[in-house]
Design an enzyme around this catalytic site. Structure first.
Site, PDB file in Angstrom:
ATOM      1  CG  ASP A 135      -2.054   1.146   1.301  1.00 46.19           C
ATOM      2  OD1 ASP A 135      -3.225   0.561   0.959  1.00 46.19           O
ATOM      3  OD2 ASP A 135      -1.750   2.136   1.381  1.00 46.19           O
ATOM      4  CG  ASP A 147       2.374   5.340  -6.795  1.00 48.14           C
ATOM      5  OD1 ASP A 147       1.202   4.909  -7.047  1.00 48.14           O
ATOM      6  OD2 ASP A 147       2.615   6.478  -7.323  1.00 48.14           O
ATOM      7  CG  ASN A 165      -8.745  -3.976  -1.495  1.00 45.33           C
ATOM      8  OD1 ASN A 165      -9.871  -3.954  -1.742  1.00 45.33           O
ATOM      9  ND2 ASN A 165      -7.878  -3.224  -0.976  1.00 45.33           N
ATOM     10  CE1 TYR A 216     -13.498   1.854  -8.790  1.00 52.16           C
ATOM     11  CE2 TYR A 216     -15.961   1.779  -8.934  1.00 52.16           C
ATOM     12  CZ  TYR A 216     -14.662   1.385  -8.340  1.00 52.16           C
ATOM     13  OH  TYR A 216     -14.924   0.710  -6.979  1.00 52.16           O
ATOM     14  CE  LYS A 240     -12.408  -1.462  -8.941  1.00 54.32           C
ATOM     15  NZ  LYS A 240     -11.655  -2.267  -7.975  1.00 54.32           N
TER      16      LYS A 240
END
Length: 241
Positions: free
Chosen positions: A38, A51, A77, A141, A145
């Site tokens: 992360d 990053d 995730n 987005y 996705k």
């Protein structure tokens, strides 16, 4: 989980907050050792800071994660929402969404795949979104996705013979910092989202982590290529049967 799982590791991208943090906590409770990558992983025990929108930093972080040996469970995730009307979605925003929501998942899978193949076992869980079915202000987005779901289905077909499953989870509205930034609490649009949920509440990161736990389990080996919507019933009448 049995004690034999106590040293098995799970790689979780974007595990520093929200759904990722809840997933890491659930993995600990299930007896796994979460390995979190992360950009703000300094506060995460054993976390790797990187990053993940940068392929070179992603590669470095993956090399560091795999220095401790193969990892046969992966939760892709990390993600970003860049809300904008279709004619105002910038190419820079689109490229960032592709990098974090799509390219990173492919890069992580490819890095872990040799170890999974050697073990004859693997679990890949991709965190997609109900927005893949379509949602206003979500051109970049929704596209990325939906692409993640497409990759999931391909991986399921190609990797099943190696004992590796690949599934996606499509969260609906989940109360996270990311959700609150895109949907300010108290705003009419946000209230409309809540009112549209059949169970009449916004989900929690723990709701999603519970679904991830099932798909990571060794006993879930006959489930692959699927999308599990954790959405309070919002996809009923929208998603295909």
């Amino acid at each position: 989980m049995t004690a034999s799982h106590s040293r098995e590791r799970v790689l979780i991208t974007g595990g520093g907050a929200g759904i990722g943090a809840a997933t890491a906590e659930r993995c600990r409770a299930d007896g796994y050792e979460p390995v979190v990558i992360d950009r703000s992983a300094a506060h995460v025990p054993g976390g790797i800071q990187a990053d993940l929108s940068d392929p070179a930093e992603t590669a470095r972080a993956l090399q560091q994660a795999l220095a401790g040996g193969p990892i046969t469970r992966l939760v892709n995730n990390v993600g970003i929402v860049v809300p904008a009307e279709a004619d105002r979605q910038t190419l820079e925003q689109f490229d960032l969404a592709v990098a974090l929501n799509l390219r990173c998942a492919l890069q992580c899978m490819q890095a872990l795949l040799p170890g999974m193949r050697e073990a004859g076992f693997g679990r890949i869980v991709n965190i997609s979104s109900r927005a893949a079915l379509g949602k206003e202000l979500r051109t970049a987005y929704a596209a990325t996705k939906a692409g993640l779901i497409g990759m999931t289905r391909v991986w399921a077909l190609e990797l099943g013979r190696h004992g590796i499953t690949a599934n996606a989870i499509g969260p609906g509205p989940i109360r996270t910092e990311l959700f609150d930034r895109a949907n300010p609490p108290g705003a009419p649009r946000t209230q409309a989202i809540v009112d549209a949920v059949p169970v009449r509440r916004v989900g929690t990161p723990e709701d999603v982590a519970h679904a991830v736990s099932y798909l990571l389990d060794a006993r879930s080996g006959f489930v692959t290529g699927q999308v599990l919507y954790v959405c309070g019933g919002m996809t009923v009448g929208v998603a295909g049967v």
